[in-house]
Design a protein around this motif. Structure first.
Motif, PDB file in Angstrom:
ATOM      1  N   SER A 172       0.800  -1.229   0.000  1.00 21.31           N
ATOM      2  CA  SER A 172       0.000   0.000   0.000  1.00 21.31           C
ATOM      3  C   SER A 172       0.832   1.279   0.000  1.00 21.31           C
ATOM      4  N   ARG A 173       2.133   1.185   0.069  1.00 21.03           N
ATOM      5  CA  ARG A 173       2.978   2.389   0.119  1.00 21.03           C
ATOM      6  C   ARG A 173       3.177   2.947  -1.287  1.00 21.03           C
ATOM      7  N   CYS A 174       2.071   3.285  -1.938  1.00 19.25           N
ATOM      8  CA  CYS A 174       2.126   3.761  -3.316  1.00 19.25           C
ATOM      9  C   CYS A 174       1.324   5.049  -3.464  1.00 19.25           C
ATOM     10  N   ASP A 175       1.513   5.704  -4.596  1.00 19.33           N
ATOM     11  CA  ASP A 175       0.821   6.956  -4.884  1.00 19.33           C
ATOM     12  C   ASP A 175       0.741   7.113  -6.400  1.00 19.33           C
ATOM     13  N   ILE A 176      -0.222   7.885  -6.846  1.00 30.03           N
ATOM     14  CA  ILE A 176      -0.290   8.332  -8.238  1.00 30.03           C
ATOM     15  C   ILE A 176      -0.261   9.845  -8.196  1.00 30.03           C
ATOM     16  N   GLN A 177       0.679  10.414  -8.947  1.00 29.65           N
ATOM     17  CA  GLN A 177       0.884  11.853  -8.931  1.00 29.65           C
ATOM     18  C   GLN A 177       0.777  12.423 -10.333  1.00 29.65           C
ATOM     19  N   LYS A 178       0.325  13.677 -10.411  1.00 30.58           N
ATOM     20  CA  LYS A 178       0.214  14.383 -11.694  1.00 30.58           C
ATOM     21  C   LYS A 178       1.255  15.498 -11.729  1.00 30.58           C
ATOM     22  N   ARG A 179       1.864  15.651 -12.890  1.00 31.62           N
ATOM     23  CA  ARG A 179       2.865  16.708 -13.095  1.00 31.62           C
ATOM     24  C   ARG A 179       2.142  17.982 -13.509  1.00 31.62           C
ATOM     25  N   GLU A 180       2.247  19.010 -12.671  1.00 28.23           N
ATOM     26  CA  GLU A 180       1.643  20.299 -12.981  1.00 28.23           C
ATOM     27  C   GLU A 180       2.532  21.416 -12.466  1.00 28.23           C
ATOM     28  N   SER A 220       0.027  14.605  -5.624  1.00 21.43           N
ATOM     29  CA  SER A 220      -0.796  13.402  -5.503  1.00 21.43           C
ATOM     30  C   SER A 220      -2.208  13.668  -6.003  1.00 21.43           C
ATOM     31  N   VAL A 221      -2.785  12.673  -6.665  1.00 19.92           N
ATOM     32  CA  VAL A 221      -4.187  12.770  -7.091  1.00 19.92           C
ATOM     33  C   VAL A 221      -5.058  11.837  -6.257  1.00 19.92           C
ATOM     34  N   LEU A 222      -4.465  11.242  -5.211  1.00 19.91           N
ATOM     35  CA  LEU A 222      -5.185  10.286  -4.366  1.00 19.91           C
ATOM     36  C   LEU A 222      -5.418  10.840  -2.971  1.00 19.91           C
ATOM     37  N   TYR A 223      -6.485  10.403  -2.354  1.00 23.66           N
ATOM     38  CA  TYR A 223      -6.717  10.671  -0.934  1.00 23.66           C
ATOM     39  C   TYR A 223      -7.448   9.481  -0.356  1.00 23.66           C
ATOM     40  N   THR A 224      -7.530   9.439   0.969  1.00 23.98           N
ATOM     41  CA  THR A 224      -8.266   8.376   1.640  1.00 23.98           C
ATOM     42  C   THR A 224      -9.025   8.977   2.812  1.00 23.98           C
ATOM     43  N   ASP A 225     -10.231   8.476   3.047  1.00 25.41           N
ATOM     44  CA  ASP A 225     -11.017   8.870   4.213  1.00 25.41           C
ATOM     45  C   ASP A 225     -10.549   8.119   5.449  1.00 25.41           C
ATOM     46  N   GLU A 226      -9.817   7.041   5.215  1.00 23.92           N
ATOM     47  CA  GLU A 226      -9.321   6.224   6.312  1.00 23.92           C
ATOM     48  C   GLU A 226      -8.025   6.826   6.847  1.00 23.92           C
ATOM     49  N   TYR A 227      -7.724   6.519   8.087  1.00 25.35           N
ATOM     50  CA  TYR A 227      -6.442   6.938   8.627  1.00 25.35           C
ATOM     51  C   TYR A 227      -5.366   6.075   7.982  1.00 25.35           C
ATOM     52  N   PRO A 228      -4.482   6.671   7.180  1.00 24.72           N
ATOM     53  CA  PRO A 228      -3.483   5.844   6.497  1.00 24.72           C
ATOM     54  C   PRO A 228      -2.455   5.288   7.464  1.00 24.72           C
ATOM     55  N   VAL A 229      -2.445   4.003   7.569  1.00 21.38           N
ATOM     56  CA  VAL A 229      -1.473   3.332   8.425  1.00 21.38           C
ATOM     57  C   VAL A 229      -0.512   2.575   7.523  1.00 21.38           C
ATOM     58  N   TRP A 230       0.684   3.101   7.401  1.00 18.30           N
ATOM     59  CA  TRP A 230       1.702   2.397   6.639  1.00 18.30           C
ATOM     60  C   TRP A 230       2.566   1.671   7.642  1.00 18.30           C
ATOM     61  N   ARG A 231       2.296   0.411   7.744  1.00 19.49           N
ATOM     62  CA  ARG A 231       3.021  -0.405   8.709  1.00 19.49           C
ATOM     63  C   ARG A 231       4.456  -0.625   8.248  1.00 19.49           C
ATOM     64  N   ASP A 232       5.359  -0.553   9.179  1.00 16.91           N
ATOM     65  CA  ASP A 232       6.754  -0.833   8.863  1.00 16.91           C
ATOM     66  C   ASP A 232       7.028  -2.319   9.024  1.00 16.91           C
ATOM     67  N   ILE A 233       6.210  -3.106   8.346  1.00 14.35           N
ATOM     68  CA  ILE A 233       6.360  -4.554   8.352  1.00 14.35           C
ATOM     69  C   ILE A 233       7.110  -4.931   7.080  1.00 14.35           C
ATOM     70  N   PRO A 234       8.279  -5.536   7.211  1.00 11.42           N
ATOM     71  CA  PRO A 234       9.000  -5.912   5.998  1.00 11.42           C
ATOM     72  C   PRO A 234       8.317  -7.074   5.276  1.00 11.42           C
ATOM     73  N   VAL A 235       8.322  -6.987   3.975  1.00  9.08           N
ATOM     74  CA  VAL A 235       7.781  -8.046   3.132  1.00  9.08           C
ATOM     75  C   VAL A 235       8.955  -8.678   2.394  1.00  9.08           C
ATOM     76  N   ARG A 236       9.092  -9.986   2.527  1.00  6.47           N
ATOM     77  CA  ARG A 236      10.203 -10.714   1.905  1.00  6.47           C
ATOM     78  C   ARG A 236       9.807 -11.147   0.495  1.00  6.47           C
ATOM     79  N   HIS A 237      10.709 -10.884  -0.459  1.00  5.61           N
ATOM     80  CA  HIS A 237      10.492 -11.285  -1.852  1.00  5.61           C
ATOM     81  C   HIS A 237      11.630 -12.217  -2.268  1.00  5.61           C
TER      82      HIS A 237
END
Length: 112
Positions: free
Chosen positions: A17-25, A31-48
């Motif tokens: 979820s640590r992503c964004d879409i942005q417009k160049r102006e 950013s062109v995105l928002y959320t009504d939810e409290y954004p919780v970006w967990r610092d949980i590592p994901v192994r690939h």
């Protein structure tokens, strides 16, 4: 968009979820995105493992729809108009320093 581990060893990233879409102006990326939810970006590592990673399926038209549920759920701030955009992933960390990096891919939306 796809993020793939192209090394021969396991690698770590942040959550999908640590992503964004942005417009160049006017010379900046907004950013062109928002959320009504409290954004919780967990610092949980994901192994690939080698060859693994994340894939984001995003439908961009008059609005933005992430085909895969990500948390928090995003909505567009305003109608998506033709222009130059970029998808940004903020979940890359270089260890052991802990420096955060972003990966971005630019794209252009034309008239429909």
């Amino acid at each position: 968009m796809t993020l793939e581990n192209t090394t021969e060893t396991d690698q770590l990233s942040g959550t999908k979820s640590r992503c964004d879409i942005q417009k160049r102006e006017k010379g900046s990326w907004d950013s062109v995105l928002y959320t009504d939810e409290y954004p919780v970006w967990r610092d949980i590592p994901v192994r690939h493992a080698p060859g693994e990673g994340f894939e984001w399926n995003v439908d961009i038209g008059p609005g933005i729809d992430f085909a895969d549920r990500i948390d928090p759920s995003f909505q567009e701030c305003e109608r998506i108009e033709p222009g130059t955009y970029r998808f940004v992933y903020w979940g890359i960390t270089r260890q052991p320093q802990g420096t955060n990096y972003a990966l971005a891919v630019q794209f252009r939306l034309g008239e429909r």
